[in-house]
Design a protein around this motif. Structure first.
Motif, PDB file in Angstrom:
ATOM      1  N   SER A 197       4.371  -8.919   0.322  1.00 60.81           N
ATOM      2  CA  SER A 197       3.644 -10.038   0.925  1.00 60.81           C
ATOM      3  C   SER A 197       3.467  -9.845   2.434  1.00 60.81           C
ATOM      4  N   VAL A 198       4.391  -9.110   3.062  1.00 60.30           N
ATOM      5  CA  VAL A 198       4.261  -8.849   4.502  1.00 60.30           C
ATOM      6  C   VAL A 198       2.991  -8.030   4.772  1.00 60.30           C
ATOM      7  N   ILE A 199       2.779  -7.027   3.956  1.00 60.58           N
ATOM      8  CA  ILE A 199       1.579  -6.189   4.113  1.00 60.58           C
ATOM      9  C   ILE A 199       0.329  -7.035   3.839  1.00 60.58           C
ATOM     10  N   LEU A 200       0.395  -7.837   2.774  1.00 59.12           N
ATOM     11  CA  LEU A 200      -0.766  -8.687   2.448  1.00 59.12           C
ATOM     12  C   LEU A 200      -1.066  -9.659   3.586  1.00 59.12           C
ATOM     13  N   GLY A 201      -0.020 -10.186   4.207  1.00 63.45           N
ATOM     14  CA  GLY A 201      -0.222 -11.142   5.301  1.00 63.45           C
ATOM     15  C   GLY A 201      -0.990 -10.513   6.454  1.00 63.45           C
ATOM     16  N   LEU A 202      -0.778  -9.222   6.668  1.00 63.37           N
ATOM     17  CA  LEU A 202      -1.500  -8.540   7.746  1.00 63.37           C
ATOM     18  C   LEU A 202      -2.921  -8.211   7.315  1.00 63.37           C
ATOM     19  N   LEU A 203      -3.068  -7.739   6.079  1.00 68.31           N
ATOM     20  CA  LEU A 203      -4.425  -7.428   5.594  1.00 68.31           C
ATOM     21  C   LEU A 203      -5.281  -8.696   5.535  1.00 68.31           C
ATOM     22  N   HIS A 204      -4.679  -9.791   5.098  1.00 73.83           N
ATOM     23  CA  HIS A 204      -5.456 -11.024   4.944  1.00 73.83           C
ATOM     24  C   HIS A 204      -5.695 -11.754   6.262  1.00 73.83           C
ATOM     25  N   GLY A 205      -5.233 -11.152   7.353  1.00 70.05           N
ATOM     26  CA  GLY A 205      -5.568 -11.696   8.666  1.00 70.05           C
ATOM     27  C   GLY A 205      -6.930 -11.202   9.134  1.00 70.05           C
ATOM     28  N   GLN A 206      -7.648 -10.494   8.233  1.00 75.45           N
ATOM     29  CA  GLN A 206      -8.986  -9.963   8.563  1.00 75.45           C
ATOM     30  C   GLN A 206      -8.974  -9.230   9.908  1.00 75.45           C
ATOM     31  N   ASN A 207      -9.801  -9.668  10.854  1.00 71.17           N
ATOM     32  CA  ASN A 207      -9.823  -8.964  12.150  1.00 71.17           C
ATOM     33  C   ASN A 207      -8.858  -9.561  13.148  1.00 71.17           C
ATOM     34  N   HIS A 208      -8.046 -10.500  12.695  1.00 69.79           N
ATOM     35  CA  HIS A 208      -7.159 -11.192  13.631  1.00 69.79           C
ATOM     36  C   HIS A 208      -5.716 -11.090  13.200  1.00 69.79           C
ATOM     37  N   ALA A 232     -11.892  -5.224  -1.754  1.00 68.65           N
ATOM     38  CA  ALA A 232     -11.404  -5.291  -0.370  1.00 68.65           C
ATOM     39  C   ALA A 232     -11.010  -3.901   0.120  1.00 68.65           C
ATOM     40  N   ALA A 233     -10.356  -3.136  -0.741  1.00 70.10           N
ATOM     41  CA  ALA A 233      -9.915  -1.795  -0.338  1.00 70.10           C
ATOM     42  C   ALA A 233     -11.110  -0.880  -0.063  1.00 70.10           C
ATOM     43  N   ILE A 234     -12.108  -0.914  -0.942  1.00 71.41           N
ATOM     44  CA  ILE A 234     -13.212   0.041  -0.758  1.00 71.41           C
ATOM     45  C   ILE A 234     -14.144  -0.335   0.389  1.00 71.41           C
ATOM     46  N   ASN A 235     -14.008  -1.559   0.890  1.00 76.46           N
ATOM     47  CA  ASN A 235     -14.748  -1.896   2.119  1.00 76.46           C
ATOM     48  C   ASN A 235     -14.351  -0.972   3.262  1.00 76.46           C
ATOM     49  N   PHE A 236     -13.154  -0.431   3.185  1.00 78.48           N
ATOM     50  CA  PHE A 236     -12.652   0.402   4.279  1.00 78.48           C
ATOM     51  C   PHE A 236     -12.632   1.886   3.923  1.00 78.48           C
ATOM     52  N   TYR A 237     -13.160   2.216   2.752  1.00 80.89           N
ATOM     53  CA  TYR A 237     -13.211   3.618   2.318  1.00 80.89           C
ATOM     54  C   TYR A 237     -14.440   4.240   2.970  1.00 80.89           C
ATOM     55  N   ILE A 284      -3.249  -5.804  -7.470  1.00 77.99           N
ATOM     56  CA  ILE A 284      -3.569  -6.270  -6.108  1.00 77.99           C
ATOM     57  C   ILE A 284      -2.683  -5.598  -5.055  1.00 77.99           C
ATOM     58  N   THR A 285      -1.442  -5.348  -5.392  1.00 78.46           N
ATOM     59  CA  THR A 285      -0.533  -4.795  -4.394  1.00 78.46           C
ATOM     60  C   THR A 285      -0.748  -3.286  -4.226  1.00 78.46           C
ATOM     61  N   THR A 286      -1.110  -2.624  -5.318  1.00 78.57           N
ATOM     62  CA  THR A 286      -1.397  -1.188  -5.225  1.00 78.57           C
ATOM     63  C   THR A 286      -2.725  -0.969  -4.474  1.00 78.57           C
ATOM     64  N   ALA A 287      -3.714  -1.784  -4.785  1.00 78.05           N
ATOM     65  CA  ALA A 287      -4.987  -1.686  -4.054  1.00 78.05           C
ATOM     66  C   ALA A 287      -4.778  -2.030  -2.577  1.00 78.05           C
ATOM     67  N   ALA A 288      -3.858  -2.969  -2.311  1.00 79.86           N
ATOM     68  CA  ALA A 288      -3.580  -3.348  -0.916  1.00 79.86           C
ATOM     69  C   ALA A 288      -3.070  -2.142  -0.126  1.00 79.86           C
ATOM     70  N   HIS A 305      -6.024   9.117   5.087  1.00 83.03           N
ATOM     71  CA  HIS A 305      -7.120   8.908   4.146  1.00 83.03           C
ATOM     72  C   HIS A 305      -6.720   9.347   2.745  1.00 83.03           C
ATOM     73  N   GLN A 306      -6.038  10.479   2.684  1.00 81.34           N
ATOM     74  CA  GLN A 306      -5.601  10.996   1.390  1.00 81.34           C
ATOM     75  C   GLN A 306      -4.655  10.006   0.708  1.00 81.34           C
ATOM     76  N   LYS A 307      -3.753   9.415   1.488  1.00 79.21           N
ATOM     77  CA  LYS A 307      -2.829   8.433   0.929  1.00 79.21           C
ATOM     78  C   LYS A 307      -3.604   7.232   0.362  1.00 79.21           C
ATOM     79  N   GLY A 308      -4.563   6.765   1.136  1.00 77.80           N
ATOM     80  CA  GLY A 308      -5.393   5.656   0.650  1.00 77.80           C
ATOM     81  C   GLY A 308      -6.046   6.029  -0.679  1.00 77.80           C
ATOM     82  N   ASP A 309      -6.622   7.232  -0.721  1.00 79.94           N
ATOM     83  CA  ASP A 309      -7.253   7.709  -1.961  1.00 79.94           C
ATOM     84  C   ASP A 309      -6.237   7.756  -3.096  1.00 79.94           C
ATOM     85  N   ASN A 310      -5.040   8.230  -2.775  1.00 82.03           N
ATOM     86  CA  ASN A 310      -4.023   8.344  -3.828  1.00 82.03           C
ATOM     87  C   ASN A 310      -3.697   6.988  -4.457  1.00 82.03           C
ATOM     88  N   PHE A 311      -3.670   5.955  -3.631  1.00 82.71           N
ATOM     89  CA  PHE A 311      -3.410   4.624  -4.200  1.00 82.71           C
ATOM     90  C   PHE A 311      -4.571   4.190  -5.099  1.00 82.71           C
TER      91      PHE A 311
END
Ligand code: NOJ
Ligand code: NOJ
Length: 446
Positions: free
Chosen positions: A269-280, A440-445, A332-336, A394-400
Motif C-alpha cells: 500500500s505504501v507503493i500504491l500511495g505514491l503511485l496514486h499521488g499522480q504528479n503530486h 495505469a502501468a502501460i501509460n508509462f511504458y 493490481i500490486t504486480t502491475a503497480a 525498464h527491464q524490471k518494469g517489463d519483467n513485472f
C-alpha cells in the motif's frame, strides 16, 4: 495447445499466440481486452448510471458494489483514455459525466460515515451491511481523478465543470476535516493511521491547491497548501529507520485473534500511495526511502509464494501475512511494480543524477543484476553506468508485466488474485481495478 480467438475490432487474434509474441504486441492486445472488460463494469444495465462495479462476481466474494476507491482509480484511467484519444472520446466523456453526476448524488445521500462510506449499492445508495468503515481515501482519490479530468476537458463545458467542482469541494472539505483521524486502510482490515490514505490525501490537497490557484481562487489555494504541509509532516513519520523501509500504518489496531498480524508493517500500500499521488506524490520517485521500501517488499514476496521460486522478478501481493482467499499475489500490486519501475526510470532520466546511499544501494545493485556500487557514488544518467541503470529499470518494469502476462486467464482476463501455487486467477473475476492497474502501468511504458 488450445487456440483461443478473441475478437478485436475486425481482426481475430489468437490470444495464445499473442501471449507468446513480443511484450510490445501483447501489451497492445491486453490493452484492448482491459478497456473492453473494464467498460462492461461501468454503468452495467441494471445499475444506476455512473456506477462502477468492483467485479461482476455475485458471491465468493460478492463484489457488485460501487467502491469509491476502485471507481475513482478506474475512472482515472478513463480520463487517460479520453486525454489520448479522439475516436472514442464521446464514450469516455459520457462515462465521466455519469460518474460526476453519480458522485454528486452519493455525496448527498445519507450514510453512516458521511463521505467516509467506502461503498454504495448499484442503485446508488450507501451500503448499510456491516463493513470496515469509515475509510477516508475515497474522497481524496476522487478529487484527483476529477481534477485530472477538468485539466483535460477539451471543450469549454461549464455544466460539467461546475458539477465536478461541487463534488471536488465537498470531498476537499471532508479531507480537511478528517485526515488526522484513524480509519480503516484501503484493504479494509484494521483501523489506524495509514500511509496510503494520508499520501493520497496529501496529493489531493496539492493538486487542488494548484487547480484553484489557476482558477483564480487564491485564498482557497493558500488554505489547501497550508493543510498539505501539515499532512506532509505526518507522512514523514512513517519512515522506519531501524527496519529501513516506510511502514504502512501507525497506531494500528491489534487483531485479538492474531496479535502479531501485520507486525512487519511492510505493505505494498505504501507503493500504491505514491503511485496514486499522480504528479503530486509525497516523495520523488528517485527518493531512496521509496527504493528501500520497494526492495524490502520484493525480498519479502520472493520467499512467500511457490510461483516465485527460481525467478528473478517476483509476483507481488498485498502483505506477507495476508490470508484473504488464501493470501495470494494480486494483479493490481504486480502491475503497480511495473508502473513503479517505469516511473523511477522516467524520474532518473528527468533529474539526470542519483546518489548511492545506504537506503537505495541494495535496490540499485539488484537493478544492475548484482553489480557492486559504492556508498556516496554519484551516477549521472548520461554515463555508461547511468544508462545501464536506466535499461535495468525498464527491464524490471517489463519483467513485472511479463508476470502479469503469464498469469492472466486464457483470454487475457484478470481476476483479483492469482493462486500462489498454481498461478491461476482466483477470487473476484474480472476485477475492474485489475484492468485499470494494467492500463495505469502501460501509460508509462515507452
Ligand atoms: C473484505 C475486504 O474487501 C478484504 O480486503 C479483506 O481482506 C477481507 N474483507 C477481510 O477483512
Ligand atoms: C478488497 C480490496 O482490499 C479493496 O481495496 C477493494 O476496494 C475491494 N476489494 C473491492 O475491489
Amino acid at each position: 495447445m488450445k487456440w483461443i480467438f478473441i475478437f478485436l475490432g475486425s481482426v481475430f487474434i489468437p490470444f495464445v499466440e499473442a501471449r507468446e509474441s513480443s511484450l510490445e504486441s501483447w501489451i497492445q492486445i491486453e490493452k484492448q481486452v482491459s478497456i473492453e472488460r473494464m467498460f462492461l463494469n461501468i454503468s452495467p444495465p441494471d445499475a444506476m448510471k455512473g456506477v462502477v462495479i468492483a467485479s461482476p462476481s455475485r458471491y465468493s466474494p460478492d463484489y457488485r458494489y460501487h467502491w469509491t476507491r476502485d471507481a475513482s482509480l478506474v475512472m482515472d484511467q478513463v480520463v487517460w483514455l479520453y486525454q489520448k484519444s479522439s475516436v472514442d472520446s464521446e464514450k469516455y466523456l459520457s462515462a465521466l459525466k455519469n460518474f460526476i453526476s453519480l458522485s454528486l448524488y452519493q455525496q448527498q445521500t445519507p450514510s453512516a460515515e458521511g463521505l467516509g462510506e467506502p461503498r454504495y449499492l448499484i442503485n446508488g445508495i450507501a451500503d448499510t451491511t456491516p463493513w470496515a468503515r469509515p475509510q477516508y481515501d475515497g474522497p481524496a482519490l476522487r478529487i484527483q481523478t476529477l481534477i485530472h479530468f477538468l485539466k483535460q476537458l477539451k471543450n469549454e463545458n461549464f455544466g460539467i465543470q461546475s458539477e465536478a467542482q461541487k463534488v471536488i469541494k465537498a470531498d476537499l472539505e471532508f479531507v480537511i476535516m478528517n485526515w488526522r483521524k484513524p480509519c480503516f486502510d484501503l484493504w479494509e482490515e484494521l483501523k489506524g493511521l495509514h500511509f496510503y490514505t494520508q499520501a493520497v490525501q496529501y496529493a489531493a490537497l496539492i493538486s487542488a491547491a494548484e487547480y484553484f490557484k489557476e482558477f483564480g481562487d487564491l485564498d482557497f489555494s493558500i488554505k489547501l497548501t497550508k493543510e498539505s504541509i501539515e499532512v506532509k509532516n505526518e507522512l514523514d513519520k512513517y519512515w522506519d529507520e531501524f527496519r529501513g523501509y516506510i511502514g504502512a500504518s501507525r497506531d494500528l489496531e491489534i487483531r485479538d485473534s492474531n496479535p502479531r498480524y501485520k507486525e512487519s508493517n511492510l505493505d505494498v500500500s505504501v507503493i500504491l500511495g505514491l503511485l496514486h499521488g499522480q504528479n503530486h506524490s509525497y516523495l520523488s520517485f528517485l527518493d531512496d526511502r521509496l527504493m528501500a521500501t520497494a526492495h524490502a517488499i520484493e525480498i519479502a514476496f520472493a520467499r512467500e509464494y511457490r510461483i516465485n521460486q527460481q525467478v528473478t522478478t517476483v509476483a507481488i501481493g498485498r502483505f506477507t501475512d495476508d490470508v484473504y482467499y488464501g493470501g495470494n499475489p494480486w494483479y493490481i500490486t504486480t502491475a503497480a511494480f511495473a508502473e513503479l519501475y517505469y516511473r523511477i526510470g522516467n524520474a532518473y532520466k528527468n533529474e539526470g543524477a542519483l546518489v548511492v546511499t545506504k537506503n537505495n544501494i541494495a535496490f540499485l545493485e539488484a537493478v544492475l543484476s548484482n553489480e557492486k556500487l559504492s556508498l556516496g557514488q554519484k551516477i549521472l544518467s548520461s554515463t555508461h553506468l547511468g544508462l545501464r541503470i536506466l535499461s535495468g529499470l525498464h527491464q524490471k518494469g517489463d519483467n513485472f508485466l511479463l508476470i502479469v502476462r503469464k498469469y492472466v486467464g486464457s483470454q487475457g482476463e484478470m481476476a483479483e488474485q492469482f493462486d500462489r501455487n498454481a498461478g491461476v486467477p482466483v477470487s473476484a473475476y474480472d476485477l475492474t481495478w485489475s484492468y485499470a492497474s494494467f492500463l495505469a502501468a502501460i501509460n508509462f511504458y515507452n
